[in-house]
Design an enzyme around this catalytic site. Structure first.
Site, PDB file in Angstrom:
ATOM      1  N   TYR A 124       0.815  -1.213   0.000  1.00  0.00           N
ATOM      2  CA  TYR A 124       0.000   0.000   0.000  1.00  0.00           C
ATOM      3  C   TYR A 124       0.851   1.266   0.000  1.00  0.00           C
ATOM      4  CZ  TYR A 124      -4.324  -2.567   0.967  1.00  0.00           C
ATOM      5  OH  TYR A 124      -5.405  -3.398   0.882  1.00  0.00           O
ATOM      6  N   LYS A 191       3.757 -13.959   6.084  1.00  0.00           N
ATOM      7  CA  LYS A 191       3.909 -15.024   5.087  1.00  0.00           C
ATOM      8  C   LYS A 191       5.414 -15.183   4.846  1.00  0.00           C
ATOM      9  CE  LYS A 191       2.047 -17.811   1.961  1.00  0.00           C
ATOM     10  NZ  LYS A 191       1.174 -18.955   2.255  1.00  0.00           N
ATOM     11  N   ASP A 224      -2.400 -17.403   5.861  1.00  0.00           N
ATOM     12  CA  ASP A 224      -3.465 -18.312   5.409  1.00  0.00           C
ATOM     13  C   ASP A 224      -3.965 -19.183   6.558  1.00  0.00           C
ATOM     14  OD1 ASP A 224      -0.854 -19.110   5.155  1.00  0.00           O
ATOM     15  OD2 ASP A 224      -1.092 -20.224   3.314  1.00  0.00           O
ATOM     16  N   ASP A 248      -5.556  -5.404   6.194  1.00  0.00           N
ATOM     17  CA  ASP A 248      -6.772  -4.933   5.539  1.00  0.00           C
ATOM     18  C   ASP A 248      -7.749  -6.093   5.344  1.00  0.00           C
ATOM     19  OD1 ASP A 248      -8.536  -3.325   4.226  1.00  0.00           O
ATOM     20  OD2 ASP A 248      -7.337  -3.040   2.427  1.00  0.00           O
TER      21      ASP A 248
END
Ligand code: NAD
Length: 361
Positions: A124, A191, A224, A248
């Protein structure tokens, strides 16, 4: 003395829900001097920017703002006003409590978790190159020259910067928040198994920071697996701290766990300024119909009152919202539907605010 607060009504359902919020705040008796200023597509023609300098000046002066959602054109057009505001005031911590409210039907009861999202870095940061642009081609050539990596010709490129400094301050914020609010665990979400450089750095720093807070439990989880865990048993989580993009997405997932976007408040906090806003967007599909649920915006105002030191007024608002939802009589269509399966008997946005005001007493 009055608290100076900038109010940006926004667009879509923004003007309706901020009007409802303002009436509820004023009804608590807290003295707020509202400075109403506009941002977004509606001011583009007059000022040539969706975020004019006088809006930024007003926020810099008061240090506190509350806003309605602002529509962002998808794919093309001006950059998100929300992202621009976060960058302008370095509002690095986005805090989104997700608490089960009475009357809000969800698959779970008694959820009480907080998402702390980093707000200034990651994908972002706004470093993006269009397909076929000079920058994208130059970057592709540079990478090819310096190693064995190549892109497909004509790729668009977004860059994901994550710094040690940015990671340290958001994780520290999450631990300080946990300590201040009497919470027991922080989960760092990442991640790092795939994005070893960026998320790997975030995770390393999170582990370092966690070592300074022996009184708060710490764990890390891959994003995940976190999503699956949240859906299987959200009670396993307490405070989650995440880089921008995962934050987000996971915020909306958590809002869904407590009855939907209409219920989820939020705050964007920096060193010198704070901007409060609901998690949801401008909902153009229901704008102008007096049917939007103003709960998230009203609860964002309660967070703002906490920030201003008006703790009693903030608690009264939370209690009045809970009483109104629990009674289930004067509630908006989305709540009525989740309570009874039908929208029959629902009231409008302003009538809901009237009921909250009546319950403030
Ligand atoms: P959205 O959150 O506006 O709407 C998603 C769905 O939830 C819609 O069906 C909508 O009707 C419903 N919904 C949202 N808020 C509600 C409320 N208070 N009461 C009842 N129902 C509600 O998401 P979107 O449609 O993806 O986004 C619309 C616009 O909002 C986009 O331009 C987006 O960029 C912008 N946006 C702004 C902000 C912000 O200003 N902070 C945040 C998110 C999205």
């Amino acid at each position: 003395m009055a608290h100076d607060v900038v109010l940006i009504p926004g667009d879509g359902i923004g003007p309706e829900i901020t009007a409802a919020m303002r009436r509820v705040v004023d009804a608590t008796g807290v003295d707020i001097a509202w400075q109403v200023v506009d941002a977004g597509a509606g001011v583009m023609e007059e000022y040539g920017t969706p975020l004019p300098p006088h809006v930024l000046d007003a926020i810099a002066q008061t240090g506190v703002a509350i806003k309605g959602p602002v529509t962002t054109p998808i794919g093309t057009g001006f950059r998100s006003v929300n992202v621009a505001l976060r960058h302008a005031f370095d509002l690095y911590a986005c805090v989104r409590p997700c608490v089960t409210l009475p009357g809000a039907t969800s698959r779970y009861s008694d959820i009480d978790l907080v998402v702390v999202r980093e707000n200034t870095e990651d994908l972002y940061a706004g470093i993006e190159f269009d397909p076929g642009s000079f920058e994208a081609d130059r970057l592709a050539r540079l990478l090819e020259r310096n190693g064995d990596r190549s892109f497909r010709p004509g790729s668009a490129i977004s860059i994901k910067p994550i710094s040690a400094e940015g990671s340290r301050r958001i994780v520290t914020y999450a631990f300080d928040y946990a300590r201040r609010m009497g919470r027991s665990k922080v989960t760092a979400v990442h991640k790092a198994n795939i994005m070893k450089a960026t998320d790997g750095l975030f995770l390393r720093v999170a582990r370092e920071v966690a070592a300074s807070y022996p009184d708060i439990a710490f764990e890390d989880k891959i994003v995940d697996a976190t999503c699956m865990g949240l859906v299987m048993d959200p009670h396993d989580f307490d405070v989650l701290v995440l880089p921008n993009l995962y934050g987000d997405i996971v915020s909306d997932l958590c809002a869904g766990l407590v009855g939907g976007l209409g219920m989820a408040p939020g705050a964007n906090i920096g060193e010198t300024c704070a901007v409060f806003e609901a998690t949801h967007g401008s909902a153009p599909d229901i704008a102008g119909k007096d049917i939007a649920n103003p709960t998230a915006e009203i609860l964002s105002a309660a967070m703002m009152l906490d920030h201003l030191g008006e703790l009693e007024a903030a608690s009264r608002i939370r209690a009045a919202v809970a009483t109104t939802l629990e009674a289930g009589e004067q509630v908006t269509a989305d709540i009525r539907r989740s309570l009874t399966g039908s929208e029959e008997g629902a009231v409008g946005t302003q009538a809901f605010a009237d009921a909250v005001i009546a319950n403030l007493a």
